[in-house]
Design a protein around this motif. Structure first.
Motif, PDB file in Angstrom:
ATOM      1  N   ARG A 106      -6.515 -13.079   5.940  1.00 43.74           N
ATOM      2  CA  ARG A 106      -6.640 -12.304   4.830  1.00 43.74           C
ATOM      3  C   ARG A 106      -6.330 -11.109   3.718  1.00 43.74           C
ATOM      4  O   ARG A 106      -6.967 -10.533   2.511  1.00 43.74           O
ATOM      5  N   LEU A 107      -4.779 -10.774   3.570  1.00 43.10           N
ATOM      6  CA  LEU A 107      -3.854 -10.037   2.743  1.00 43.10           C
ATOM      7  C   LEU A 107      -4.008 -10.290   1.794  1.00 43.10           C
ATOM      8  O   LEU A 107      -3.568 -11.364   1.548  1.00 43.10           O
ATOM      9  N   ASP A 108      -3.316  -9.371   1.331  1.00 41.41           N
ATOM     10  CA  ASP A 108      -4.018  -9.299   0.011  1.00 41.41           C
ATOM     11  C   ASP A 108      -1.920  -9.336  -0.598  1.00 41.41           C
ATOM     12  O   ASP A 108      -1.157  -8.982  -0.145  1.00 41.41           O
ATOM     13  N   ARG A 109      -1.337 -10.190  -1.827  1.00 43.08           N
ATOM     14  CA  ARG A 109      -0.563 -11.284  -1.863  1.00 43.08           C
ATOM     15  C   ARG A 109      -0.017 -10.109  -2.433  1.00 43.08           C
ATOM     16  O   ARG A 109       2.233  -9.947  -1.951  1.00 43.08           O
ATOM     17  N   ARG A 110      -0.059  -8.860  -3.261  1.00 44.49           N
ATOM     18  CA  ARG A 110       0.504  -7.900  -3.730  1.00 44.49           C
ATOM     19  C   ARG A 110       1.076  -6.868  -2.717  1.00 44.49           C
ATOM     20  O   ARG A 110       2.188  -5.943  -2.445  1.00 44.49           O
ATOM     21  N   TRP A 111       0.430  -6.361  -1.240  1.00 40.91           N
ATOM     22  CA  TRP A 111       0.364  -5.540  -0.559  1.00 40.91           C
ATOM     23  C   TRP A 111       1.523  -6.739   1.083  1.00 40.91           C
ATOM     24  O   TRP A 111       2.526  -6.273   0.419  1.00 40.91           O
ATOM     25  N   LEU A 112       1.369  -7.598   0.429  1.00 45.09           N
ATOM     26  CA  LEU A 112       2.239  -8.644   1.299  1.00 45.09           C
ATOM     27  C   LEU A 112       3.433  -9.168   0.610  1.00 45.09           C
ATOM     28  O   LEU A 112       5.182  -8.294   1.346  1.00 45.09           O
TER      29      LEU A 112
END
Length: 453
Positions: A106-112
């Motif tokens: 569920r992690l946002d790709r930008r934060w990843l």
């Protein structure tokens, strides 16, 4: 003299259709062709990668828990006075890994992508701490770290960190990857540095996996063949030198060719692994019926769990595990090919290279095709330090597969089809009014509208 004309009998028609040999062969192969077309259509569906990764991971994890319980029961009872001590610890790691995988999906790709650089820094710091008083050795490798009650293996965290960091770097530099130097720098120097820290821990097996990740990523980004060949040669020569420079590693390197030549010595582990695989036959001896786990096979629940699996579940069980790994690998490659996001492409390819390289090395080690270098089988072997990063990586892939445009549309259509509907077939909206009362209100409203008309 009159010549009487004789009519020749008409020649028999050549066997065609279903009457000749070719026709019979075509008839026999027709069901296989129909089934292949069904399988092909199924593999082309939008959610194929999503379900293959999710289903294959779940089945491998279930098989792993079952085999850890069986392979560790004797050792666990002997050392900890309970046959369930080790499998309960593995269940604890699963209880940690599954929520972590869900969060990763569920992690946002930008934060990843923002977390990739700090993750590499943390991995380097943890690897350096193993050489302090916090580190300790297991089986001659000082690659473990004690952080209070928790013991971890930082090199397993480094694998995931390197893959995601390299994917972020290559995604940012995608237009420059035609230049070989842009593909090599900074990924190659950083991976070589981290591999050097791992080699300093005397963990050659993990270093080989890191080198495999590096070579695989260079091949994916399109490094020219000559540079790729030079890098492969350097890695091979370095690995051979490191193996030959240590007496224990040198013995392992030579004993796997014929484990039974020194069965009571250096070939003991590899030889008993082969005996376990060979004694399983087609269907195996049955769950918990292994004889090798009673002390003949070292590391039966970790590095050599595939030998116990082959002994208890036979050829059928080993082929099932290989098929599951193959299905997960196919899904990862399909995701890397079909995605339009360069980060997802490189991350999916890197995770595939990491997990499949580790799988091939472990199985080759058990089958005495490779030296015994201490590599666990992903999702199956015991060990939380390897299990949790693997689950997080697969959770990321599940999220990538679910976020594909066609997969998103298919999931929305499926949710729309499953939504409750009113009497007119329209999806009911979620309001504070129960569905039955809402239906009654709509009926009264329509009756009032007809009265006004």
């Amino acid at each position: 003299m009159s010549v009487t004309s004789q009519t020749r009998p008409a020649a028999a028609p050549a066997p065609t259709g279903a009457t000749g040999p070719r026709g019979r062969l075509a008839g026999a192969l027709a069901p296989l062709g129909a089934r292949w077309r069904v399988v092909k259509r199924s593999l082309e569906r939008p959610l194929t990668s999503y379900y293959l990764i999710l289903g294959g991971t779940s089945m491998l994890l279930a098989i792993g828990l079952m085999m850890v319980l069986s392979a560790s029961s004797v050792y666990s009872f002997k050392v900890h006075d309970s046959s369930y001590y080790i499998v309960l610890k593995q269940l604890t790691w699963v209880a940690i890994g599954l929520p972590a995988a869900w969060v990763a999906s569920r992690l946002d790709r930008r934060w990843l992508r923002r977390l990739t650089w700090p993750a590499v820094g943390v991995a380097v710091l943890l690897l350096a701490l193993t050489q302090t008083s916090l580190g300790f050795a297991v089986n001659g490798n000082r690659n473990w770290l004690a952080l209070g009650p928790l013991t971890i293996q930082p090199s397993e965290i480094a694998k995931l960190s390197i893959v995601l960091w390299a994917a972020d770097v290559y995604a940012k530099k995608e237009r420059l990857l035609g230049n070989p130097m842009q593909a090599l720098v900074p990924v190659a120097p950083v991976v070589v540095m981290i591999s050097g820290l791992v080699v300093f821990q005397r963990d050659l097996g993990t270093a080989l996996v890191l080198f495999a990740i590096l070579l695989g990523m260079l091949w994916v980004v399109g490094v020219p063949a000559r540079l790729f060949g030079i890098a492969f040669s350097i890695v091979a020569v370095t690995a051979f030198y490191l193996a030959a420079s240590n007496a224990e590693r040198r013995t392992r390197l030579t004993s796997f060719i014929d484990p039974f030549a020194d069965f009571q010595g250096a070939g003991w582990q590899a030889g008993n692994g082969l005996l376990g695989m060979a004694s399983g036959g087609i269907l195996g001896k049955g769950l918990s019926a292994s004889q090798q786990k009673w002390g003949s096979l070292p590391e039966a629940h970790t590095d050599f769990i595939f030998a116990v699996l082959g002994e208890e579940l036979g050829l059928v069980g080993t082929l099932l595990v290989l098929a599951l790994f193959g299905a997960v690998a196919y899904a990862m490659i399909r995701l890397a090919i079909n995605t339009a996001d360069p980060f997802v492409r490189y991350a999916s390819a890197g995770i595939c290279i990491w997990l499949m390289a580790q799988t091939l090395i472990n199985i080759g080690m058990v089958l005495a095709l490779l030296p015994v270098i201490g590599i666990p089988l992903p999702l199956v072997s015991y060990g939380g330090s390897a299990l949790v990063p693997s689950l997080v990586a697969l959770g990321l892939l599940v999220g990538f597969a679910r976020d594909e445009p066609e997969a998103k549309a298919a999931l929305r259509a499926r949710r729309r089809d499953r939504a409750p509907r009113d009497g007119d077939g329209e999806p009911t909206r979620r309001t504070g009014v129960p569905a039955v009362l809402a239906g009654g209100l709509r009926s009264r409203r329509r009756a009032g509208e007809r009265g006004r008309a």
